[in-house]
Design an enzyme around this catalytic site. Sequence first.
Site, PDB file in Angstrom:
ATOM      1  N   ASP A 111       5.933 -12.435  -4.283  1.00 17.46           N
ATOM      2  CA  ASP A 111       6.629 -10.430  -3.052  1.00 17.46           C
ATOM      3  C   ASP A 111       7.991 -10.065  -3.077  1.00 17.46           C
ATOM      4  O   ASP A 111       8.588 -11.108  -4.384  1.00 17.46           O
ATOM      5  CB  ASP A 111       6.673 -11.037  -1.690  1.00 17.46           C
ATOM      6  CG  ASP A 111       7.068  -9.702  -0.702  1.00 17.46           C
ATOM      7  OD1 ASP A 111       6.053  -8.581  -1.091  1.00 17.46           O
ATOM      8  OD2 ASP A 111       8.051 -10.477  -0.119  1.00 17.46           O
ATOM      9  N   ASP A 137       9.549  -6.797  -1.686  1.00 16.87           N
ATOM     10  CA  ASP A 137       9.928  -5.613  -0.686  1.00 16.87           C
ATOM     11  C   ASP A 137      11.328  -7.627  -0.003  1.00 16.87           C
ATOM     12  O   ASP A 137      10.089  -7.915   0.651  1.00 16.87           O
ATOM     13  CB  ASP A 137      10.092  -5.480   0.116  1.00 16.87           C
ATOM     14  CG  ASP A 137       9.683  -4.156  -0.935  1.00 16.87           C
ATOM     15  OD1 ASP A 137      10.578  -3.388  -1.243  1.00 16.87           O
ATOM     16  OD2 ASP A 137       8.029  -3.649  -0.801  1.00 16.87           O
ATOM     17  N   THR A 190       2.184  -8.136  -4.153  1.00 21.54           N
ATOM     18  CA  THR A 190       2.975  -6.664  -3.464  1.00 21.54           C
ATOM     19  C   THR A 190       1.830  -5.542  -2.399  1.00 21.54           C
ATOM     20  O   THR A 190       0.443  -5.895  -2.774  1.00 21.54           O
ATOM     21  CB  THR A 190       3.732  -5.769  -4.403  1.00 21.54           C
ATOM     22  OG1 THR A 190       4.107  -4.814  -3.503  1.00 21.54           O
ATOM     23  CG2 THR A 190       2.827  -4.963  -5.560  1.00 21.54           C
ATOM     24  N   GLY A 191       2.351  -5.047  -1.765  1.00 23.30           N
ATOM     25  CA  GLY A 191       1.189  -4.227  -0.843  1.00 23.30           C
ATOM     26  C   GLY A 191       1.499  -2.639  -2.009  1.00 23.30           C
ATOM     27  O   GLY A 191       0.784  -2.106  -1.326  1.00 23.30           O
ATOM     28  N   LYS A 245      -3.345 -11.117  -0.043  1.00 26.24           N
ATOM     29  CA  LYS A 245      -2.989 -11.171  -0.797  1.00 26.24           C
ATOM     30  C   LYS A 245      -3.467 -13.072  -1.355  1.00 26.24           C
ATOM     31  O   LYS A 245      -3.314 -13.069  -2.927  1.00 26.24           O
ATOM     32  CB  LYS A 245      -1.450 -11.807  -0.869  1.00 26.24           C
ATOM     33  CG  LYS A 245      -0.874 -10.824  -0.573  1.00 26.24           C
ATOM     34  CD  LYS A 245       0.804 -10.805  -0.501  1.00 26.24           C
ATOM     35  CE  LYS A 245       1.985  -9.581  -0.461  1.00 26.24           C
ATOM     36  NZ  LYS A 245       3.459  -9.489  -1.339  1.00 26.24           N
ATOM     37  N   ASP A 290       8.311 -13.216   2.457  1.00 27.34           N
ATOM     38  CA  ASP A 290       9.166 -13.564   3.372  1.00 27.34           C
ATOM     39  C   ASP A 290       8.578 -12.937   4.849  1.00 27.34           C
ATOM     40  O   ASP A 290       9.181 -12.758   5.930  1.00 27.34           O
ATOM     41  CB  ASP A 290       9.938 -12.404   3.777  1.00 27.34           C
ATOM     42  CG  ASP A 290       9.883 -11.446   3.281  1.00 27.34           C
ATOM     43  OD1 ASP A 290      10.727 -10.225   4.102  1.00 27.34           O
ATOM     44  OD2 ASP A 290       9.064 -11.069   2.589  1.00 27.34           O
ATOM     45  N   ASN A 310       2.334 -10.560   5.702  1.00 32.26           N
ATOM     46  CA  ASN A 310       0.958 -10.489   5.069  1.00 32.26           C
ATOM     47  C   ASN A 310       1.411 -11.198   3.569  1.00 32.26           C
ATOM     48  O   ASN A 310       0.173 -11.382   2.915  1.00 32.26           O
ATOM     49  CB  ASN A 310       1.767  -9.152   4.744  1.00 32.26           C
ATOM     50  CG  ASN A 310       3.450  -8.573   3.445  1.00 32.26           C
ATOM     51  OD1 ASN A 310       4.342  -9.373   4.230  1.00 32.26           O
ATOM     52  ND2 ASN A 310       2.878  -7.743   2.719  1.00 32.26           N
TER      53      ASN A 310
END
Length: 266
Positions: A9, A11, A43-44, A193, A216, A219
């Site tokens: 991930d 952020d 990631t998103g 994910k 973290d 998601n």
Amino acid sequence: MTIKLVALDLDNTLLNGQSRISPRNERVLKQLHANGMKVVLTTGRPIKGILPFIKQLELTDDQDYSINFNGGLVERNSDRKVIFSRYITKDDIRPINQLAQEMRFPLDGITIDRAFSVIDIRKSGYQSFIGDLMPFTDVTFAALPEKKFFKFVSQTDAAQVQAIQNATQSNLDLTIVKSRPNLLEFLPNGVNKSLGLGKLLDHFGWTFENVMSFGDEENDLPMIKAAGVGVAMENAIPSVKAVSNATTKNNLEDGVAVFLEHYFNL
């Protein structure tokens, strides 16, 4: 168990407080990649929003891929060849837009290469978050074009995000998940994910036992739970820590590098 792929991930996980990859994290990941490890940014964000990180980590080999839109798109970094995608349409998001009118929250729709800020209520801060890496167009919902949207998001204050999520819990046609306390994402049903990661593993002929994942937030839960080694950041929400195999230092203390150095004896 042999780890062949590290899924990361961005952020509040790999990125520090300035939304950058620190020199220590960069050094460790480049070393692993040079040794044959797959390093996959998961990631998103759309791939346009992570190109600087792909270049920084030199993830440009023919078999380097990224998982974007929280698992809705798996692309090869070098030429953006798609090996998996799942999207939603304007019609799919109409019920959420109706709720946005009632609860007065903003929406942004993101395609593979452009974002649309729906300004019927107000413009959100999502464009400022993404920066100049992707073009944005301001539109009303009525004028929103018929395109393949990989997600819609609502960036607003954390209390309103929670209220929206509570109001949409019974929605069975979309996956609705927080990627940050102030960002709620509306994804195609079943997308997460872990789904995207599974498609990439199928491509390589590997299983989740070959994966180490770091995250973290809400998601990240599916891929942390599915991975052979799921690692929660010290700053992770409690539910992520609860399903992880280990916890490392926070993202401001190079937690990714700290764990990788110890695990792989770097």
